[in-house]
Motif scaffolding. Structure first.
Motif, PDB file in Angstrom:
ATOM      1  N   TYR A  45       0.813  -1.220   0.000  1.00 38.08           N
ATOM      2  CA  TYR A  45       0.000   0.000   0.000  1.00 38.08           C
ATOM      3  C   TYR A  45       0.841   1.262   0.000  1.00 38.08           C
ATOM      4  N   HIS A  48       1.488   3.836  -2.826  1.00 37.56           N
ATOM      5  CA  HIS A  48       0.542   4.898  -3.199  1.00 37.56           C
ATOM      6  C   HIS A  48       0.895   6.241  -2.552  1.00 37.56           C
ATOM      7  N   HIS A  72      -1.416  10.470   4.276  1.00 37.81           N
ATOM      8  CA  HIS A  72      -2.787  10.903   3.994  1.00 37.81           C
ATOM      9  C   HIS A  72      -3.842   9.818   4.186  1.00 37.81           C
ATOM     10  N   ASP A  73      -3.476   8.545   4.074  1.00 38.18           N
ATOM     11  CA  ASP A  73      -4.482   7.494   4.257  1.00 38.18           C
ATOM     12  C   ASP A  73      -4.381   6.802   5.612  1.00 38.18           C
ATOM     13  N   ASP A 139      -3.376  13.043  -4.708  1.00 43.60           N
ATOM     14  CA  ASP A 139      -3.919  11.728  -4.362  1.00 43.60           C
ATOM     15  C   ASP A 139      -4.833  11.243  -5.488  1.00 43.60           C
ATOM     16  N   ASN A 143      -4.550   8.070  -8.198  1.00 40.27           N
ATOM     17  CA  ASN A 143      -5.635   7.096  -8.338  1.00 40.27           C
ATOM     18  C   ASN A 143      -6.144   7.028  -9.777  1.00 40.27           C
TER      19      ASN A 143
HETATM   20 MN    MN Z   1      -4.992   7.940  -1.218  1.00 48.50          MN
END
Ligand code: MN
Length: 702
Positions: A45, A48, A72-73, A139, A143
């Motif tokens: 992950y 990202h 950020h996540d 972000d 994506n």
């Molecule tokens: Mn994100």
């Protein structure tokens, strides 16, 4: 495979060692927090957030934004609390992460309302710290770049949201490169077939155009060299989604769009921009009306450039943009250039930053005014598209208005009260119609008068949501209060004829009638009467039902004061003025129209008490009333000036004048004059009769 070490190397070109280490720490924190989580593509992950940070590094964003990108996540996906981030990385970074998380939770559905709400949240976040949006945009960009791994429906939903919300925001913040990438990726995901077809067509066209493009490029370069100016000439191509929108929106054929050749000339300084402009205008003939100076007056998102269109060889249209390298960077990166150019060029990015803030402020204000989210998104949609004009207040404040805005829009943009009490305007110091569309660069001054009211006719030409909303609101209030007072007078007139008065009718009797009509308060009933939806005569009978069944006795006529407002109008067919015998015709929803007693248009219904009502003029009637005069007079030079000065001498106003020549000798003039009453009209006519050569004067009635 991007790594944190590679990123750290890049960062050290513009950040200090301490700051780079903080970004590293944030990376390792995120790696641990997301441990075991994988992206849909199968990668760990943490790849990202690392990619998001890389996008921000391209924009030379500061270390706090990069740390927020790494984290950020974390709140959203790992359950680590904001407080833990505050303890580890400080208040600012934690706030940024929290802001991005809140935007991530936005629950986008196809419903327009949900979309509007998301948008509002976004605007709020921007108002606090614009970096939240930049991290969020990065972000979303990553994506979008990795969208293929998602299932069809989810992919389309994200693509749609990107096109409808993120691309316009990037545009608004002046981030052209990001906007184009959003649009290309979004378009491909939403409409894979159309996107592919246009891509193929562009590829084919590129081959056909190559020769011409090279020729133009050569001749432009040659022209710069000859004049001894340094400049880089680059050919431009429209992006696929841009072509698609043009084909749909403006209904243009693909070939038509591709027939335009577009170039950009990038030079060293502002002065050179204008000299290059002069040179290319000498080379090819410029298309009139297409030159735009966005250097002197930048677009709202900070964009600066010169635009011009030329007729090339064989009449080929060539669009040219001329700008400095800094402007080019601004045009591509917009608000992000604030960080890119932090050290030198202080002014420009600050200007952009201020403008973006201004916009956010405007969005928030609009949101407070508009009652529901849908109304809000409608206003915002208009504002997201940068077709704007820039005008100045008399004090030199620059106002940004949508294209086509009029002085009334401007007045409401300055302040609601200014709009509501506006009566005239000066554009560049001369009086101009309120409906005239404003041009960029104009100075607009609004003339107001206390007690003035919005005119319903304004709704025909205003373009801003703000003006429209406020005019409607003011008219609604005004109409209601005027209807109520007219309704009350109409009702009392009938009641007086029945030896009663509204004050004398018992309260429970009133309540009974209201209940019967399913109305809440007495004002609703009076409004209905004033608007002509209910007959005063019938209502009065209901109110007095228990007392008597008698018909109204010889009631006096209702006196017209001239101040009744929107619910009372004067018939255009017979133009009554004070002193004339009149009757009122009640028409549902429109209120009362005043006719001459002798008017042919109402002769059928004059005796019907449900439709017509006897009127008289109040002694103190106020206002100006138009009458039409027909004047036959001998033809003479300066005839109109003579007539005008006579009318003027009698304190009358000419509203309209037209003239027919009947034969060589006699002219017939139709004159619409505004007067106070019949006595005043008589005075005007007397003055006109005194003119030499006047044969006959008559008042025109249908
Ligand atoms: Mn994100």
């Amino acid at each position: 495979m991007p790594s944190i070490d590679a990123l750290a190397d890049r960062l050290s070109t513009y950040l200090g060692g301490e700051q780079v280490n903080l970004v590293r720490r944030a990376y390792f924190y995120a790696e641990q927090a997301h441990d075991g989580q994988r992206r849909r593509s199968g990668e760990a992950y943490v790849t990202h957030p690392l990619a998001v940070a890389n996008i921000l590094a391209d924009m030379h964003m500061d270390h706090q934004s990069l740390m927020a990108a790494m984290l950020h996540d974390v709140i959203e996906d790992t359950g680590i609390a904001k407080e833990a981030l505050t303890a580890q990385f400080g208040e600012t970074v934690a706030e940024l992460v929290d802001g991005v998380s809140k935007l991530t939770q936005m629950n986008f559905e196809t419903k327009a309302e949900a979309q509007a709400e998301n948008f509002q949240k976004m605007a709020m976040a921007m108002a606090r710290d614009i970096r939240v949006i930049l991290v969020k945009l990065a972000d979303r960009l990553h994506n979008m770049r990795t969208l293929e791994v998602l299932a069809g429906e989810k992919r389309r939903r994200i693509a749609k949201e990107t096109l409808e919300i993120y691309a316009p925001i990037a545009n608004r913040l002046g981030m052209h490169s990001m906007r184009v990438e959003f649009e290309e990726l979004g378009f491909k995901a939403m409409h894979p077939m159309r996107s592919e077809r246009i891509r193929q067509a562009v590829k084919r066209a590129r081959g056909n155009r190559k020769e011409i493009v090279n020729k133009i490029e050569e001749s432009l370069t040659h022209c710069l060299n000859r004049e001894g100016m340094e400049g880089e000439v680059v050919g431009r191509e429209k992006h696929l989604y841009g072509i698609y929108q043009k084909m749909r929106g403006k209904r243009r054929a693909f070939n038509e769009i591709m027939d335009v050749y577009a170039f950009r000339i990038i030079v060293d300084k502002v002065d050179t921009c204008y000299r290059v402009l002069g040179a290319v205008h000498n080379l090819y003939k410029p298309l009139p009306g297409r030159f735009k100076d966005y250097i002197a007056i930048p677009k709202a998102n900070g964009y600066q450039s010169l635009h011009t269109t030329l007729f090339g060889m064989h009449g080929v249209p060539i669009e040219i943009q001329i700008r400095t390298r800094e402007m080019e960077e601004m045009a591509n990166n917009g608000i992000a250039a604030h960080w890119l150019y932090k050290s030198n060029e202080e002014d420009q990015p600050k200007g952009t930053h201020a403008r973006a803030r201004q916009w956010v402020k405007g969005v928030l204000e609009m949101q407070q005014r508009a009652g529901n989210s849908l109304e809000f998104i409608e206003s915002v949609k208009i504002d997201l598209f940068p077709d704007e004009v820039y005008v100045f207040t008399p004090k030199g404040r620059i106002m940004e208005m949508p294209k086509g805005s009029t002085a009334v829009d401007f007045a409401y943009a300055v302040h609601t009260d200014v709009g509501n009490s506006c009566i005239a305007c000066r554009i560049n110091r001369r009086l101009a119609p309120l409906s005239e569309p404003l041009q960029s660069g104009a100075t607009v001054e609004i003339v107001t008068a206390p007690g003035a009211r919005p005119n319903p006719a304004w709704l025909n030409f205003v373009v801003t949501g703000k003006a429209r909303t406020h005019i409607r609101h003011a008219l609604k209030l005004q109409r209601r209060s005027e209807s109520i007072s007219l309704g009350e007078r109409l009702l009392n007139k009938v009641l007086t004829g029945l030896n009663s008065h509204l004050d004398k009718v018992p309260a429970d009797q009133v309540q009974g009638v209201l209940a019967e009509y399913r109305l809440e308060v007495i004002e609703d009933l009076l409004e209905d009467i004033g608007l002509g939806n209910r007959m005063a005569y019938v209502v009065a009978r209901r109110l007095l039902a228990s007392e008597s069944e008698q018909l109204p006795s010889a009631e006096g006529p209702l006196a017209i004061r001239g101040t009744e407002g929107l619910v009372l109008s004067y018939a255009k067919c017979c133009t009554p003025i004070p002193g004339d015998p009149i009757v009122g015709h009640l028409s549902a929803g429109k209120g009362m129209v005043v006719h001459l007693e002798s008017c042919k248009n109402i002769s059928d219904i004059r005796q019907n008490p449900e439709k017509c009502i006897q009127l008289s003029w109040a002694k103190d009637v106020v206002g100006e009333f138009n009458v039409e005069l027909r004047i036959e007079l001998e033809h003479q030079r300066g005839l109109i000036a003579l007539l005008a000065s006579s009318v003027n001498a009698a304190d009358g106003n000419i509203e309209k004048i037209s003239m027919d020549e009947r034969d060589g000798r006699i002219s017939v003039v139709q004159l619409v004059v505004s007067v106070h009453d019949r006595v005043h009209l008589a005075r005007v006519i007397k003055k006109l009769r005194a003119l030499k050569g006047v044969v006959h004067i008559s008042r025109v009635r249908a």
